[in-house]
Design a protein around this motif. Structure first.
Motif, PDB file in Angstrom:
ATOM      1  N   PRO A 133       0.849  -1.119  -0.075  1.00  0.00           N
ATOM      2  CA  PRO A 133       0.169  -0.106  -0.042  1.00  0.00           C
ATOM      3  C   PRO A 133       0.874   1.203  -0.007  1.00  0.00           C
ATOM      4  CG  PRO A 133      -0.722  -1.532   1.841  1.00  0.00           C
ATOM      5  CD  PRO A 133       0.464  -2.171   1.205  1.00  0.00           C
ATOM      6  N   GLU A 183       7.268   2.154  -6.161  1.00  0.00           N
ATOM      7  CA  GLU A 183       5.966   1.420  -6.236  1.00  0.00           C
ATOM      8  C   GLU A 183       5.478   0.945  -7.515  1.00  0.00           C
ATOM      9  OE1 GLU A 183       3.999   4.808  -4.201  1.00  0.00           O
ATOM     10  OE2 GLU A 183       2.863   3.268  -3.371  1.00  0.00           O
TER      11      GLU A 183
ATOM     12  N   THR B 120     -10.824  -4.155   7.010  1.00  0.00           N
ATOM     13  CA  THR B 120     -10.268  -3.977   5.679  1.00  0.00           C
ATOM     14  C   THR B 120     -10.608  -5.289   5.041  1.00  0.00           C
ATOM     15  OG1 THR B 120      -8.473  -3.133   6.468  1.00  0.00           O
ATOM     16  CG2 THR B 120      -8.001  -4.234   4.335  1.00  0.00           C
ATOM     17  N   VAL B 250      -5.908  -5.990  -4.558  1.00  0.00           N
ATOM     18  CA  VAL B 250      -4.958  -5.209  -4.197  1.00  0.00           C
ATOM     19  C   VAL B 250      -5.188  -3.852  -4.195  1.00  0.00           C
ATOM     20  CG1 VAL B 250      -2.581  -4.132  -4.874  1.00  0.00           C
ATOM     21  CG2 VAL B 250      -3.040  -6.695  -5.200  1.00  0.00           C
ATOM     22  N   TRP B 253      -7.501  -3.297  -0.765  1.00  0.00           N
ATOM     23  CA  TRP B 253      -6.695  -3.295   0.570  1.00  0.00           C
ATOM     24  C   TRP B 253      -5.703  -2.089   0.499  1.00  0.00           C
ATOM     25  CZ3 TRP B 253      -6.647  -7.819   3.503  1.00  0.00           C
ATOM     26  CH2 TRP B 253      -5.480  -7.769   4.500  1.00  0.00           C
ATOM     27  N   ASN B 254      -5.299  -1.668  -0.557  1.00  0.00           N
ATOM     28  CA  ASN B 254      -4.396  -0.594  -0.321  1.00  0.00           C
ATOM     29  C   ASN B 254      -4.885   0.648  -0.562  1.00  0.00           C
ATOM     30  OD1 ASN B 254      -2.605  -2.493  -0.333  1.00  0.00           O
ATOM     31  ND2 ASN B 254      -1.784  -2.069  -2.466  1.00  0.00           N
ATOM     32  N   TYR B 256      -6.546   4.357   0.029  1.00  0.00           N
ATOM     33  CA  TYR B 256      -6.173   5.085   1.256  1.00  0.00           C
ATOM     34  C   TYR B 256      -7.027   6.292   1.075  1.00  0.00           C
ATOM     35  CZ  TYR B 256      -3.571   9.009   3.647  1.00  0.00           C
ATOM     36  OH  TYR B 256      -3.302  10.068   4.623  1.00  0.00           O
ATOM     37  N   THR B 272      -5.006   0.833   6.352  1.00  0.00           N
ATOM     38  CA  THR B 272      -3.911   2.071   5.909  1.00  0.00           C
ATOM     39  C   THR B 272      -4.271   3.221   6.889  1.00  0.00           C
ATOM     40  OG1 THR B 272      -5.645   2.285   3.973  1.00  0.00           O
ATOM     41  CG2 THR B 272      -3.825   1.168   3.634  1.00  0.00           C
ATOM     42  N   SER B 298       2.851  -2.035   9.897  1.00  0.00           N
ATOM     43  CA  SER B 298       2.896  -2.132   8.479  1.00  0.00           C
ATOM     44  C   SER B 298       3.238  -3.399   7.656  1.00  0.00           C
ATOM     45  CB  SER B 298       4.165  -1.106   8.018  1.00  0.00           C
ATOM     46  OG  SER B 298       3.844   0.204   8.330  1.00  0.00           O
ATOM     47  N   THR B 301       0.366  -5.655   7.617  1.00  0.00           N
ATOM     48  CA  THR B 301      -0.753  -5.348   6.663  1.00  0.00           C
ATOM     49  C   THR B 301      -0.166  -5.558   5.383  1.00  0.00           C
ATOM     50  OG1 THR B 301      -1.052  -2.940   8.039  1.00  0.00           O
ATOM     51  CG2 THR B 301      -1.445  -2.963   5.464  1.00  0.00           C
ATOM     52  N   ILE B 302       0.943  -5.554   5.213  1.00  0.00           N
ATOM     53  CA  ILE B 302       1.411  -6.307   3.469  1.00  0.00           C
ATOM     54  C   ILE B 302       1.596  -7.702   3.713  1.00  0.00           C
ATOM     55  CG2 ILE B 302       2.491  -3.942   3.124  1.00  0.00           C
ATOM     56  CD1 ILE B 302       5.328  -5.422   3.578  1.00  0.00           C
TER      57      ILE B 302
END
Lengths: 308, 327
Positions: A133, A183, B120, B250, B253-254, B256, B272, B298, B301-302
């Motif tokens: 993210p 990224e 999430t 993805v 989930w990511n 923001y 996030t 973090s 989270t990943i």
């Protein structure tokens, strides 16, 4: 309410070698496409229309909402804070996009050349950051940049160096560029690699027999063959640069002096709307930004697709 | 003699004798390449190159660049606050606090991290799952049905891709707040349901993977349209569907920006936003500095998304290949 003819009716005998689906299934087609179109209208078309409406009005404490015509647009076009942000993302994309796409292309060519040990490992490893993210990427890099307990501070202590602070006002844009490159370099690499994979290998063989070297094959066969992939990746990267928000927004906490509220047009829109409650003006800035983005993306597409 | 990408441009069109020789059928190659698995392997042609160490090392620099920050994250998730400040960033501290960090991350502030994780998951299952369903149905319709307005639908959707998503954020927020949807999961889930890229991918994929003749045969046999879709088209569409699901997962989930504007209540934060809130707290004077929890959080989270990514990575490839324009 979907209209799907599930009854098994007598079907007229089909004409042989029919290319097009039956037109009597028009309603069925809408039945399948309907859900997407309905939600799309709600979350894409309605907000665009609403933004256009908002941009023509202004809310005042006295008198409420009043029609102001093009006033908001005139204000946006003469707003130095907006133009500064636009110039900043313009500078950002002029440097970051070529660097990122260049690295992505080199890795894609290297993986495609079959000359790497552990090809799969390279492909997966370089693509991996795409799954991370933006928040985590920005925090991670932000800490690495940190002169407190970050890697830069460590290196300075260990080697007695005085590396400049990546989060200082002078360097913060380059530091953001590095995060964005990290990224998305793998994502673009995979787009290029996928395009390279469908190039017929016999072309390389023919070229090699004609005495073309590896370099010549890349410039004369591989690059022209993946031209459309290069154009698409460039357009997506440009759109992404204009929308720059996540990384500066998160780094703002670590570098409050370097990243102002109008650092990028999107940060400006956000702070206008959610901190300043100037929804009408924010909608106007967003529309102007969208139009500029669309024009530039379209120009790149026209130039890129032109055979030359 | 291995030529690599870094060969100078001078090595262009002039046929070099050794390459000519390599293009000729070579019989004595086997001794040089050890156990040549492929018969008639020609080490110097672009078709059957030999791996090159210099090229691997140069490309390895890029790999180092992409993986080093992740290594930094793993290493520093084993340190407590003191370790973070005292030890070298790319090496472990004297004592490891890895399990301790994980426990503290999961229990800090009455286990709010677990709540964010569940949020999430809700957004991913409902948002990405729904986005995939809509994209599959829509892509199938665009590829296999002639319906009035079909071209218009496609043109509008593709045109909308060029509209910056953030430009829509303010009006979407105002609309949703008028509907009373802000600060509820719906505010995150509903916008996540639309993936123009997913629709495009499914349209390209369905056009290739589902033969129209097969659908017509099913119709002649008296199968209804829905049944035809579920029994014939859907199995053929599976690889593309998994690809769209991966990309949507993805993305949600990511995500923001969307939750940032829609959700004010920490109880509905995704991971996030939660990490961002911890970071804000650590940076403000008087706030409790929880750098160790931010780093460990973090990492946590990943881990799930990277695991999914690695397990299903061949689908990324096929999806992007389907989306790539063949000339």
């Amino acid at each position: 309410m979907t209209l799907l003819s599930t009854s098994a009716q007598a079907v007229p005998p089909p004409r042989p070698r029919r290319r097009r689906p039956l037109s009597r299934h028009a309603l069925t087609g809408w039945g399948f496409a309907g859900p997407f179109v309905a939600v799309f209208a709600l979350v894409f078309l309605a907000p665009i229309g609403y933004a256009a409406y908002l941009s023509l009005f202004r809310d005042r404490l006295i008198g409420g909402r009043s029609f102001v015509g093009a006033d908001n647009y005139l204000q946006a076009l003469t707003d130095p804070r907006f133009w500064d942000g636009l110039a900043r993302v313009g500078l950002f994309l002029a440097i970051q996009v070529p660097v990122m796409l260049g690295i992505a292309l080199l890795v894609a060519l290297a993986v495609d050349s079959g000359r790497l040990y552990g090809k799969t490992f390279f492909r997966v490893g370089v693509f991996l950051p795409y799954a991370v993210p933006a928040v985590v990427a920005s925090l991670m890099w932000g800490f690495i940049y940190g002169t407190q307990f970050g890697l830069v501070g460590n290196i300075n202590d260990a080697f007695g160096l005085a590396l400049p602070d990546p989060l200082s006002p002078a360097l913060v844009l380059a530091s953001i560029g590095n995060i964005v490159t990290w990224e998305f370099v793998g994502y673009n690499m995979l787009i290029f690699y996928s395009a390279l994979k469908v190039v017929p290998r016999s072309l390389y063989e023919a070229a090699a027999i004609d005495g073309a070297g590896e370099w010549r094959i890349i410039t004369s066969i591989k690059l022209p063959a993946i031209r459309s992939a290069l154009v698409i990746a460039t357009i997506f990267s440009i759109i992404g640069s204009f929308q720059l928000f996540n990384e500066p927004s998160i780094l703002q906490k670590l570098a409050p002096n370097a990243i102002t509220n109008d650092f990028t047009p999107n940060l400006y829109t956000y702070s206008l709307s959610f901190a300043g409650q100037q929804h009408n003006y924010a909608a106007t800035v967003a529309i102007v930004m969208g139009v500029i983005t669309a024009i530039i993306a379209y120009t790149v597409q026209l130039r890129g697709m032109r055979k030359g | 003699m291995t030529t690599s990408l870094t060969t100078a441009a001078s090595d262009s069109a002039t046929p070099s004798p050794d390459r000519r020789a390599a293009a000729a059928p070579a019989t004595a190659q086997r001794s040089r390449t050890g156990t040549a698995k492929r018969r008639g392997r020609l080490p110097h042609t672009p078709l059957h190159p030999r791996p090159s160490l210099p090229l691997t090392l140069v490309t390895g620099l890029v790999l180092l660049y992409t993986l080093l920050p992740l290594a930094w994250l793993v290493i520093n998730a084993t340190k407590d606050q003191n370790g973070l400040f005292d030890s070298f960033g790319l090496w472990f501290a004297d004592e490891t606090h890895f399990w301790d960090n994980i426990t503290r991350t999961l229990t800090y502030d009455d286990g709010v991290f677990v709540r964010w994780l569940l949020n999430t998951l809700l957004y991913v299952v409902a948002g990405a799952g729904g986005a995939t369903v809509l994209a599959v149905l829509g892509g199938y319709a665009l590829a296999k049905y002639e319906f009035p307005g079909r071209r218009a639908v496609f043109a509008v959707v593709i045109g909308a891709v060029a509209v910056p998503g953030t430009a829509l954020a303010v009006p979407t927020f105002l609309m949703f707040s008028n509907m009373g949807l802000t600060n509820t999961p719906w505010a995150v889930i509903i916008p996540s349901l639309i993936s123009p890229f997913g629709l495009y991918l499914m349209w390209v994929f369905a056009a290739e993977a589902v033969p129209t003749e097969l659908l017509e045969a099913a119709r002649i046999d008296g199968s209804g349209e829905l049944r035809t879709f579920f029994t014939i088209a859907l199995p053929l569409l599976m690889p593309g569907t998994v690809t769209v699901l991966l990309f949507s997962m993805v993305a949600t989930w990511n995500n923001y920006f969307l939750p940032l504007i829609m959700i004010k209540d920490p109880d509905w934060y995704p991971l996030t936003l939660g990490l961002n809130a911890w970071n804000a707290q650590a940076q403000t004077a008087g706030g409790e500095a929880v750098f160790d929890l931010i780093i460990t959080g973090s990492l946590l989270t990943i881990v799930p998304i990277v695991a999914v990514f690695l397990l299903l990575q061949r689908y990324w490839q096929s999806g992007l290949a389907a989306g790539s324009v063949k000339e």
